[in-house]
Design a protein around this motif. Structure first.
Motif, PDB file in Angstrom:
ATOM      1  N   LEU A   1       0.706  -1.212   0.032  1.00 57.37           N
ATOM      2  CA  LEU A   1       0.027  -0.087   0.128  1.00 57.37           C
ATOM      3  C   LEU A   1       0.866   1.241   0.137  1.00 57.37           C
ATOM      4  O   LEU A   1       0.386   2.377  -0.531  1.00 57.37           O
ATOM      5  N   TYR A   2       2.079   1.194   0.620  1.00 58.82           N
ATOM      6  CA  TYR A   2       2.749   2.544   1.154  1.00 58.82           C
ATOM      7  C   TYR A   2       4.118   2.548   0.386  1.00 58.82           C
ATOM      8  O   TYR A   2       4.870   3.465   0.455  1.00 58.82           O
ATOM      9  N   GLY A   3       4.621   1.115   0.076  1.00 58.18           N
ATOM     10  CA  GLY A   3       6.008   0.851  -0.616  1.00 58.18           C
ATOM     11  C   GLY A   3       6.839   1.565   0.731  1.00 58.18           C
ATOM     12  O   GLY A   3       6.899   1.311   1.863  1.00 58.18           O
ATOM     13  N   PRO A   4       8.078   2.376   0.388  1.00 56.17           N
ATOM     14  CA  PRO A   4       9.183   2.535   1.415  1.00 56.17           C
ATOM     15  C   PRO A   4       8.469   3.701   2.521  1.00 56.17           C
ATOM     16  O   PRO A   4       9.238   4.161   3.359  1.00 56.17           O
ATOM     17  N   LYS A   5       7.507   4.179   2.064  1.00 57.95           N
ATOM     18  CA  LYS A   5       6.927   5.436   2.896  1.00 57.95           C
ATOM     19  C   LYS A   5       6.333   4.936   4.408  1.00 57.95           C
ATOM     20  O   LYS A   5       6.124   5.801   5.018  1.00 57.95           O
ATOM     21  N   ALA A   6       6.039   3.583   4.383  1.00 56.05           N
ATOM     22  CA  ALA A   6       5.760   2.974   5.596  1.00 56.05           C
ATOM     23  C   ALA A   6       6.590   2.368   6.271  1.00 56.05           C
ATOM     24  O   ALA A   6       7.726   1.921   5.695  1.00 56.05           O
ATOM     25  N   ASN A   7       6.487   2.334   7.630  1.00 60.99           N
ATOM     26  CA  ASN A   7       7.634   1.436   8.360  1.00 60.99           C
ATOM     27  C   ASN A   7       6.847   0.712   9.477  1.00 60.99           C
ATOM     28  O   ASN A   7       5.771   1.210  10.255  1.00 60.99           O
ATOM     29  N   PHE A   8       7.160  -0.404   9.629  1.00 61.83           N
ATOM     30  CA  PHE A   8       6.770  -1.258  11.258  1.00 61.83           C
ATOM     31  C   PHE A   8       8.004  -1.914  11.803  1.00 61.83           C
ATOM     32  O   PHE A   8       8.783  -2.348  11.365  1.00 61.83           O
ATOM     33  N   GLU A   9       7.734  -1.783  13.035  1.00 61.59           N
ATOM     34  CA  GLU A   9       8.827  -2.253  13.906  1.00 61.59           C
ATOM     35  C   GLU A   9       8.110  -2.823  15.172  1.00 61.59           C
ATOM     36  O   GLU A   9       7.034  -2.556  15.605  1.00 61.59           O
ATOM     37  N   ILE A  10       8.649  -3.924  15.689  1.00 61.81           N
ATOM     38  CA  ILE A  10       8.112  -4.790  16.967  1.00 61.81           C
ATOM     39  C   ILE A  10       9.344  -4.853  17.884  1.00 61.81           C
ATOM     40  O   ILE A  10      10.491  -5.327  17.524  1.00 61.81           O
ATOM     41  N   ARG A  11       9.361  -4.408  19.099  1.00 63.27           N
ATOM     42  CA  ARG A  11      10.505  -4.433  20.125  1.00 63.27           C
ATOM     43  C   ARG A  11       9.997  -4.307  21.336  1.00 63.27           C
ATOM     44  O   ARG A  11       8.866  -3.996  21.733  1.00 63.27           O
ATOM     45  N   ASP A  12      10.979  -4.798  22.414  1.00 63.36           N
ATOM     46  CA  ASP A  12      10.769  -4.711  23.553  1.00 63.36           C
ATOM     47  C   ASP A  12      10.870  -3.235  24.122  1.00 63.36           C
ATOM     48  O   ASP A  12      11.952  -2.827  23.745  1.00 63.36           O
ATOM     49  N   VAL A  13       9.892  -2.607  24.881  1.00 64.27           N
ATOM     50  CA  VAL A  13      10.479  -1.025  25.358  1.00 64.27           C
ATOM     51  C   VAL A  13      10.479  -1.275  26.673  1.00 64.27           C
ATOM     52  O   VAL A  13      11.241  -0.245  27.310  1.00 64.27           O
ATOM     53  N   LYS A  14       9.985  -2.284  27.553  1.00 67.36           N
ATOM     54  CA  LYS A  14      10.522  -2.141  28.827  1.00 67.36           C
ATOM     55  C   LYS A  14      10.781  -3.787  29.154  1.00 67.36           C
ATOM     56  O   LYS A  14      10.755  -4.662  28.265  1.00 67.36           O
ATOM     57  N   GLU A  15      10.929  -4.141  30.519  1.00 60.93           N
ATOM     58  CA  GLU A  15      11.158  -5.526  30.760  1.00 60.93           C
ATOM     59  C   GLU A  15      10.084  -6.509  30.434  1.00 60.93           C
ATOM     60  O   GLU A  15      10.262  -7.588  30.039  1.00 60.93           O
ATOM     61  N   ASP A  16       9.005  -5.902  30.678  1.00 54.33           N
ATOM     62  CA  ASP A  16       7.665  -6.787  30.419  1.00 54.33           C
ATOM     63  C   ASP A  16       6.580  -6.126  29.673  1.00 54.33           C
ATOM     64  O   ASP A  16       5.530  -6.482  29.666  1.00 54.33           O
ATOM     65  N   THR A  17       7.197  -5.489  28.455  1.00 53.53           N
ATOM     66  CA  THR A  17       6.271  -4.708  27.454  1.00 53.53           C
ATOM     67  C   THR A  17       6.890  -4.966  26.195  1.00 53.53           C
ATOM     68  O   THR A  17       7.856  -4.588  25.795  1.00 53.53           O
ATOM     69  N   VAL A  18       5.950  -5.490  25.202  1.00 55.98           N
ATOM     70  CA  VAL A  18       6.252  -5.629  23.847  1.00 55.98           C
ATOM     71  C   VAL A  18       5.553  -4.491  22.979  1.00 55.98           C
ATOM     72  O   VAL A  18       4.164  -4.176  23.466  1.00 55.98           O
ATOM     73  N   GLU A  19       6.015  -3.715  22.307  1.00 45.79           N
ATOM     74  CA  GLU A  19       5.439  -2.655  21.518  1.00 45.79           C
ATOM     75  C   GLU A  19       5.652  -3.082  19.785  1.00 45.79           C
ATOM     76  O   GLU A  19       6.626  -3.321  19.341  1.00 45.79           O
ATOM     77  N   ALA A  20       4.323  -2.946  19.233  1.00 45.46           N
ATOM     78  CA  ALA A  20       4.416  -2.976  17.594  1.00 45.46           C
ATOM     79  C   ALA A  20       3.708  -1.574  17.105  1.00 45.46           C
ATOM     80  O   ALA A  20       2.738  -1.159  17.804  1.00 45.46           O
ATOM     81  N   LYS A  21       4.671  -0.974  16.194  1.00 44.54           N
ATOM     82  CA  LYS A  21       4.430   0.289  15.906  1.00 44.54           C
ATOM     83  C   LYS A  21       4.246   0.521  14.517  1.00 44.54           C
ATOM     84  O   LYS A  21       5.474  -0.013  13.679  1.00 44.54           O
ATOM     85  N   ILE A  22       3.115   1.099  13.709  1.00 41.62           N
ATOM     86  CA  ILE A  22       3.121   1.094  12.312  1.00 41.62           C
ATOM     87  C   ILE A  22       3.298   2.906  12.145  1.00 41.62           C
ATOM     88  O   ILE A  22       2.507   3.727  12.957  1.00 41.62           O
ATOM     89  N   SER A  23       4.241   3.123  11.267  1.00 41.39           N
ATOM     90  CA  SER A  23       4.153   4.476  10.892  1.00 41.39           C
ATOM     91  C   SER A  23       3.705   4.703   9.597  1.00 41.39           C
ATOM     92  O   SER A  23       4.568   4.280   8.595  1.00 41.39           O
ATOM     93  N   ILE A  24       2.983   5.541   9.130  1.00 38.35           N
ATOM     94  CA  ILE A  24       2.449   5.834   7.682  1.00 38.35           C
ATOM     95  C   ILE A  24       2.350   6.990   7.489  1.00 38.35           C
ATOM     96  O   ILE A  24       2.213   8.251   8.440  1.00 38.35           O
ATOM     97  N   PRO A  25       2.281   7.609   6.269  1.00 40.76           N
ATOM     98  CA  PRO A  25       2.263   9.203   5.871  1.00 40.76           C
ATOM     99  C   PRO A  25       0.848   9.777   6.229  1.00 40.76           C
ATOM    100  O   PRO A  25      -0.334   8.960   5.997  1.00 40.76           O
TER     101      PRO A  25
END
Length: 347
Positions: free
Chosen positions: A319-343
């Motif tokens: 849908l967005y090509g290189p303009k979109a970004n997705f990442e999933i990571r640990d942000v705290k000891e017991d928290t996982v964060e999935a983040k979508i960034s789109i224009p």
């Protein structure tokens, strides 16, 4: 060949040869040689030139020379140009003789044919070069359009394939939730069936859409989480932090629900004490960011092999090509964060 293409060809033919006629008459006028005989001969040259080049075009099309590579056809084109110039010379000298417009000359007929043929060669070489280059550019344009159409078709098929997996995947998990309640608590099972009905209705309504307003996507997510809360009871807590200004922003349909489902499947359901799911939506400059956090951890690696996350990555790329970004990571000891960034759509 379409009527548009024929029209373009004839406009070029007439325009090119009229340009040749005007140039010839201009030089005749410049050197004080412009007379009616010159005009007659020039017009006859134009008529015969159009006829000969049109005949050459007929053989080019019939022989499909334009479909061959230039290194394989250049010899044929050269021979055709030379032969066409001889045909032109024979025709023009014959017409001049019949109409008595040849004028005084000391050259014999064979000499005149040779001279006219040599004089016509540069014009014919120019004509064939323009014709050949124009067709190369036109074919390249067609290939680019065809490539774009194919690329668009592939993307559409990919999106349909991904969506066809998302909905059954979600339904399977939802039915498992209901099945767990049927014997234990029939009343809550009926409530769960109502929630599932709402979800299926929303899913069917958005089936043909690529994106929906965030507000509509959130309604799907709330129904889904309400259904899952029946199964997990106090083990599941939901928090939402939604910037109201983002509610009208288009987002990929069912994508936020997929991330919420992934958070429950790989996070909350793995913990005896359950946990929290936080959903955030906000603007960050010219970006719209969607965040799903859940209690849990990645064990040192991103879970990017599951269908939910892979479908998210694939759909964002389509849908967005290189303009979109997705990442999933640990942000705290017991928290996982999935983040979508789109224009941001308005920009």
């Amino acid at each position: 060949m379409s009527s548009r293409r024929i029209s373009t060809y004839w406009w070029c033919q007439i325009g090119g040869w009229m340009g040749y006629a005007l140039m010839t008459l201009f030089f005749a006028y410049t050197y004080n040689r412009l007379e009616w005989l010159t005009v007659e001969k020039t017009l006859l040259n134009v008529v015969v030139g159009i006829g000969v080049t049109h005949l050459l075009r007929h053989f080019i099309i019939a022989g499909e020379w334009m479909k061959r590579s230039f290194d394989r056809v250049w010899g044929i084109l050269l021979a055709a140009v030379v032969l066409s110039s001889l045909v032109y010379s024979v025709l023009i000298n014959t017409i001049f003789t019949i109409l008595h417009v040849q004028g005084r000359t000391s050259f014999s007929l064979p000499q005149r044919i040779l001279l006219f043929s040599v004089d016509f060669l540069p014009f014919l070489f120019t004509w064939i070069l323009i014709y050949y280059v124009w067709h190369i550019l036109e074919n390249n344009r067609k290939q680019q359009l065809e490539s774009l159409r194919l690329e668009s078709l592939v993307k559409e098929l990919e999106l349909k394939t991904i969506k066809s997996h998302i909905n059954p995947h979600f339904i399977f998990n939802a039915l498992n939730s209901i099945r767990a309640l049927v014997d234990e608590n029939p009343g809550r099972a009926r409530t769960a069936i109502t929630e599932l009905s709402n979800l299926l209705r929303s899913s069917m309504q958005t089936e043909k859409m690529e994106t929906v307003p965030l507000e509509k996507e959130l309604a799907i997510v709330r129904d889904y989480l309400a259904l899952e809360k029946i199964r997990f009871e106090e083990r599941l807590k939901v928090e939402m932090d939604i910037d109201e200004n983002t509610l009208e922003e288009p987002v990929p349909v069912m994508m936020l629900q997929t991330l919420a489902e992934n958070a429950i499947k790989h996070g909350i359901s793995k913990r005896m004490a359950g946990g929290v799911i936080r959903i955030r939506s906000y603007f960050n400059g010219d970006r719209h960011e969607l965040v799903v956090q859940n209690t849990g951890h990645l064990n040192g690696h991103a879970r990017d092999e599951g269908f939910g996350l892979m479908s998210t990555i694939s759909r964002l790329s389509i849908l967005y090509g290189p303009k979109a970004n997705f990442e999933i990571r640990d942000v705290k000891e017991d928290t996982v964060e999935a983040k979508i960034s789109i224009p941001v759509a308005a920009l």
